[in-house]
Design a protein around this motif. Structure first.
Motif, PDB file in Angstrom:
ATOM      1  N   GLU A 327       0.832  -1.198   0.000  1.00  0.00           N
ATOM      2  CA  GLU A 327       0.000   0.000   0.000  1.00  0.00           C
ATOM      3  C   GLU A 327       0.871   1.254   0.000  1.00  0.00           C
ATOM      4  O   GLU A 327       2.053   1.214   0.357  1.00  0.00           O
ATOM      5  N   MET A 328       0.290   2.389  -0.389  1.00  0.00           N
ATOM      6  CA  MET A 328       1.041   3.648  -0.431  1.00  0.00           C
ATOM      7  C   MET A 328       1.283   4.210   0.955  1.00  0.00           C
ATOM      8  O   MET A 328       2.241   4.948   1.183  1.00  0.00           O
ATOM      9  N   ASN A 329       0.368   3.903   1.881  1.00  0.00           N
ATOM     10  CA  ASN A 329       0.455   4.434   3.252  1.00  0.00           C
ATOM     11  C   ASN A 329       0.466   5.959   3.267  1.00  0.00           C
ATOM     12  O   ASN A 329       1.335   6.593   3.887  1.00  0.00           O
ATOM     13  N   VAL A 330      -0.488   6.549   2.572  1.00  0.00           N
ATOM     14  CA  VAL A 330      -0.619   8.006   2.548  1.00  0.00           C
ATOM     15  C   VAL A 330      -2.018   8.358   3.051  1.00  0.00           C
ATOM     16  O   VAL A 330      -2.940   7.525   3.017  1.00  0.00           O
ATOM     17  N   PRO A 331      -2.213   9.590   3.523  1.00  0.00           N
ATOM     18  CA  PRO A 331      -3.547  10.000   3.980  1.00  0.00           C
ATOM     19  C   PRO A 331      -4.593   9.809   2.877  1.00  0.00           C
ATOM     20  O   PRO A 331      -4.359  10.131   1.710  1.00  0.00           O
ATOM     21  N   GLY A 332      -5.730   9.267   3.258  1.00  0.00           N
ATOM     22  CA  GLY A 332      -6.843   9.092   2.332  1.00  0.00           C
ATOM     23  C   GLY A 332      -6.902   7.733   1.674  1.00  0.00           C
ATOM     24  O   GLY A 332      -7.960   7.336   1.158  1.00  0.00           O
ATOM     25  N   GLU A 333      -5.797   6.963   1.698  1.00  0.00           N
ATOM     26  CA  GLU A 333      -5.795   5.678   0.995  1.00  0.00           C
ATOM     27  C   GLU A 333      -6.800   4.705   1.598  1.00  0.00           C
ATOM     28  O   GLU A 333      -7.614   4.106   0.889  1.00  0.00           O
ATOM     29  N   GLN A 334      -6.743   4.533   2.910  1.00  0.00           N
ATOM     30  CA  GLN A 334      -7.653   3.584   3.547  1.00  0.00           C
ATOM     31  C   GLN A 334      -9.095   4.093   3.537  1.00  0.00           C
ATOM     32  O   GLN A 334     -10.034   3.315   3.356  1.00  0.00           O
ATOM     33  N   GLU A 335      -9.256   5.391   3.714  1.00  0.00           N
ATOM     34  CA  GLU A 335     -10.608   5.968   3.740  1.00  0.00           C
ATOM     35  C   GLU A 335     -11.337   5.734   2.423  1.00  0.00           C
ATOM     36  O   GLU A 335     -12.558   5.502   2.408  1.00  0.00           O
ATOM     37  N   TYR A 336     -10.587   5.784   1.302  1.00  0.00           N
ATOM     38  CA  TYR A 336     -11.223   5.662  -0.011  1.00  0.00           C
ATOM     39  C   TYR A 336     -10.900   4.346  -0.710  1.00  0.00           C
ATOM     40  O   TYR A 336     -11.101   4.218  -1.911  1.00  0.00           O
ATOM     41  N   ARG A 337     -10.440   3.386   0.059  1.00  0.00           N
ATOM     42  CA  ARG A 337     -10.232   2.051  -0.499  1.00  0.00           C
ATOM     43  C   ARG A 337     -11.582   1.471  -0.912  1.00  0.00           C
ATOM     44  O   ARG A 337     -12.519   1.430  -0.122  1.00  0.00           O
ATOM     45  N   GLY A 338     -11.685   1.030  -2.155  1.00  0.00           N
ATOM     46  CA  GLY A 338     -12.960   0.538  -2.673  1.00  0.00           C
ATOM     47  C   GLY A 338     -13.899   1.641  -3.109  1.00  0.00           C
ATOM     48  O   GLY A 338     -14.991   1.374  -3.602  1.00  0.00           O
ATOM     49  N   ARG A 339     -13.466   2.887  -2.923  1.00  0.00           N
ATOM     50  CA  ARG A 339     -14.279   4.036  -3.352  1.00  0.00           C
ATOM     51  C   ARG A 339     -13.451   4.933  -4.291  1.00  0.00           C
ATOM     52  O   ARG A 339     -13.572   6.144  -4.280  1.00  0.00           O
ATOM     53  N   GLY A 340     -12.628   4.285  -5.074  1.00  0.00           N
ATOM     54  CA  GLY A 340     -11.772   4.982  -6.015  1.00  0.00           C
ATOM     55  C   GLY A 340     -10.335   4.520  -5.927  1.00  0.00           C
ATOM     56  O   GLY A 340      -9.606   4.569  -6.910  1.00  0.00           O
ATOM     57  N   VAL A 341      -9.902   4.059  -4.748  1.00  0.00           N
ATOM     58  CA  VAL A 341      -8.584   3.453  -4.599  1.00  0.00           C
ATOM     59  C   VAL A 341      -8.729   1.954  -4.819  1.00  0.00           C
ATOM     60  O   VAL A 341      -9.511   1.292  -4.128  1.00  0.00           O
ATOM     61  N   ALA A 342      -8.009   1.424  -5.796  1.00  0.00           N
ATOM     62  CA  ALA A 342      -8.151   0.022  -6.179  1.00  0.00           C
ATOM     63  C   ALA A 342      -6.781  -0.605  -6.380  1.00  0.00           C
ATOM     64  O   ALA A 342      -5.767   0.090  -6.533  1.00  0.00           O
ATOM     65  N   TYR A 343      -6.769  -1.935  -6.380  1.00  0.00           N
ATOM     66  CA  TYR A 343      -5.513  -2.668  -6.524  1.00  0.00           C
ATOM     67  C   TYR A 343      -5.583  -3.701  -7.650  1.00  0.00           C
ATOM     68  O   TYR A 343      -4.595  -4.377  -7.913  1.00  0.00           O
ATOM     69  N   CYS A 344      -6.727  -3.820  -8.291  1.00  0.00           N
ATOM     70  CA  CYS A 344      -6.902  -4.801  -9.369  1.00  0.00           C
ATOM     71  C   CYS A 344      -7.485  -4.110 -10.599  1.00  0.00           C
ATOM     72  O   CYS A 344      -8.711  -3.928 -10.691  1.00  0.00           O
ATOM     73  N   PRO A 345      -6.650  -3.713 -11.549  1.00  0.00           N
ATOM     74  CA  PRO A 345      -7.164  -3.020 -12.734  1.00  0.00           C
ATOM     75  C   PRO A 345      -8.071  -3.882 -13.589  1.00  0.00           C
ATOM     76  O   PRO A 345      -9.002  -3.385 -14.223  1.00  0.00           O
ATOM     77  N   HIS A 346      -7.817  -5.191 -13.623  1.00  0.00           N
ATOM     78  CA  HIS A 346      -8.672  -6.073 -14.419  1.00  0.00           C
ATOM     79  C   HIS A 346     -10.084  -6.134 -13.847  1.00  0.00           C
ATOM     80  O   HIS A 346     -11.071  -6.149 -14.584  1.00  0.00           O
ATOM     81  N   CYS A 347     -10.165  -6.175 -12.518  1.00  0.00           N
ATOM     82  CA  CYS A 347     -11.469  -6.284 -11.864  1.00  0.00           C
ATOM     83  C   CYS A 347     -12.266  -4.987 -11.950  1.00  0.00           C
ATOM     84  O   CYS A 347     -13.421  -4.982 -12.354  1.00  0.00           O
ATOM     85  N   ASP A 348     -11.631  -3.901 -11.546  1.00  0.00           N
ATOM     86  CA  ASP A 348     -12.358  -2.651 -11.334  1.00  0.00           C
ATOM     87  C   ASP A 348     -12.275  -1.679 -12.499  1.00  0.00           C
ATOM     88  O   ASP A 348     -13.021  -0.695 -12.541  1.00  0.00           O
TER      89      ASP A 348
END
Length: 521
Positions: A327-348
């Motif tokens: 993970e990037m470990n920056v402010p906002g990453e966890q808050e917006y995980r699944g709401r714009g922050v993604a880790y699977c380009p094929h899926c999302d």
């Protein structure tokens, strides 16, 4: 709709249908409805056990349900289940048609015994390799228990719903109108959330088990190979895994697995598990390790404790817990995980059609993600920390040939910006000038490498500065009788084929250790 080869294959499957049922389609005048109708007509032409009606009145169009006459099954596809979801369609046809599912008897009984009202909706994308597991699990539960209703919805086709619910990650699962979960889930995982007492019951059963000769912790390629090699020696073998398949489940295309020209991660993961189940291996899924208690004396038993409260003992242990996305470990990453922050380009990726996104990472994974996304989204900005991209030259040439891709190097992502509901941008620092810049966008795909799943082992076995388990040429860790294999170790080149070889090696080493420590003086 279906070509001749696919029709022939599907007809062979439909020969297993024993109970007649009907498909009821809800259609409109659009091209997708016409396409769906063609698919359904092809299906019913292959068997006399399935009939088709086109007078459905469901609000989602195009969609279709599978109904047993006089039955109480509620199972629907909203969209055209091709791509990765074609297998989900085939399985649904077979199971509604009376073909028995491949599921443990106690799990089937647990599904059937659940009381309540369970109205599930799953949003998927046709390019998502994680989605079929969820769709297939909930479809099967709807077949087994009349209290379950399930609709599988193609998010790309029903964009209004996706936007209204602000869905930016698939699979997204709703239960009775509320978000239930996101990400890959199977029947057992869904049951664990619905049947809250199941985890404690399973923990009690696990803790009561006799000690294993070899206990494998982790169910990826390394763990599967270790289990097979141990079981073939005729010794008592157990596998405790958080999810069988590990990282392979999140891998799209695999083209370098020797002797298999091309496959997909979930398909390979299923094959690994099926191979392990050919032997007398005790597989314990949904078990995340929390502590390793070394044996107090030579020849004693090691103990592995799990977050569920369970505890297992073994003469030897093989650690193969793999790695996870960094993970990037920056402010906002966890808050917006699944709401714009993604880790699977094929899926999302399909959910961001026509939008502006960023890819973080300039290695092979990041550049491949940017190339794939460029064919779907309006614009891609690739951000790399280093002064140059690290991907293979052929991938870089392809990337730079795309008109809707911008590459920014020497950049440190420092913050994810959002409006409280979803991502609206990011902030990065130019490492040359130390100036901060903002980008307006709606999606961020993080592709910056892997972290070993070894946090639970700190202070127990020797770890490298990167957190990898240090092993010797035989897979031995710093603790006698404890071995390790795969991406969690210091072995270089994190590849499936290497992990499998290392798993086999660690298992043979564990067997050798057992022989030597149990031999008479």
């Amino acid at each position: 709709m279906l070509d001749a080869t696919l029709k022939t294959q599907l007809q062979a499957y439909l020969a297993k249908v024993t109970q007649p049922f009907e498909i009821v389609a809800s259609l409109d005048e659009g091209a997708k409805s016409e396409e769906m109708l063609g698919l359904l007509q092809d299906i019913v032409s292959l068997t006399d056990k399935i009939s088709l009606r086109t007078d459905g009145d469901d609000a989602r169009r195009p969609s279709f349900s599978l109904n047993r006459p006089g039955g109480n099954i509620s199972l629907r596809f909203a969209g055209i289940p091709m791509g990765h979801e074609f297998t989900s369609l085939v399985l649904a046809l077979l199971q509604v048609g009376g073909h028995p599912p491949k599921l443990e008897a106690d799990v089937i009984d647990q599904v059937k015994s659940l009381d309540g009202e369970f109205n599930f909706e799953t949003y998927f994308s046709l390019s998502c390799q994680n989605c079929p597991d969820v769709v297939q699990a909930l479809n099967l539960m709807a077949v087994l228990n009349p209290n379950f209703r399930h609709v599988a919805i193609d998010g790309a086709l029903f964009q209004d719903e996706v936007n209204e619910r602000q869905i930016m990650s698939v699979p997204s699962i709703y239960l009775n109108g509320e978000l239930f979960s996101q990400g890959r889930m199977g029947v057992e995982e869904i049951l664990a959330k619905l049947d809250t007492g199941a985890a404690s019951r399973d923990a009690e059963k696990m803790s009561a088990k006799e000690a294993f000769d070899v206990l494998v912790v982790g169910g990826g390629p390394a763990g599967a190979a270790a289990a097979i090699y141990a079981a073939r020696k005729g010794i008592r073998t157990g596998v405790a895994a958080e999810r069988f398949g590990g990282q392979v489940l999140d891998t799209m295309a695999i083209e370098n697995f020797i002797s298999v020209q091309e496959t997909e991660g979930p398909k390979l993961a299923r094959a690994l598990e099926e191979h392990v189940r050919q032997y007398e291996v005790d597989i314990m899924n949904l078990q995340r390790a929390s502590a390793l208690i070394p044996a107090s004396s030579e020849g004693g038993l090691h103990e592995v404790r799990f977050e569920s409260g369970a505890s297992l003992k073994a003469k030897t242990v093989i650690l193969s817990t793999g790695a996870r996305w960094r993970e990037m470990n920056v402010p906002g990453e966890q808050e917006y995980r699944g709401r714009g922050v993604a880790y699977c380009p094929h899926c999302d990726g399909p959910l961001f059609k026509g939008k502006r996104v960023a890819v973080i990472g300039g290695g092979n994974s990041g550049v491949e993600a940017a190339i794939d996304l460029a064919g779907v989204v309006a614009h891609v900005t690739l951000i790399e920390f280093d002064s140059q991209l690290r991907a293979d030259a052929v991938l870089q040439r392809k990337l730079h040939s795309l008109p809707n891709v911008q590459v920014i190097t020497s950049a440190l992502t420092s913050e994810v910006k959002g409006d409280g509901q979803k991502v609206v941008g990011l902030v990065y620092k130019d490492r040359n000038s130390d100036e901060f810049h903002s980008l307006e966008l709606e999606g961020i795909f993080v592709q910056i490498g892997l972290l070993p799943n070894s946090d639970w082992l700190k202070g127990t076995v020797e770890l490298s500065s990167r957190g990898e388990i240090i092993v010797d040429a035989k897979g031995q860790t710093s603790l006698p009788g404890v071995f390790a294999a795969g991406d969690v170790t210091t072995v270089p080149y994190k590849q499936i084929v290497i992990a499998i070889g290392e798993g086999a090696k660690a298992s043979l080493s564990a067997f050798d250790h057992l022989i030597r420590t149990s031999a008479p003086a």
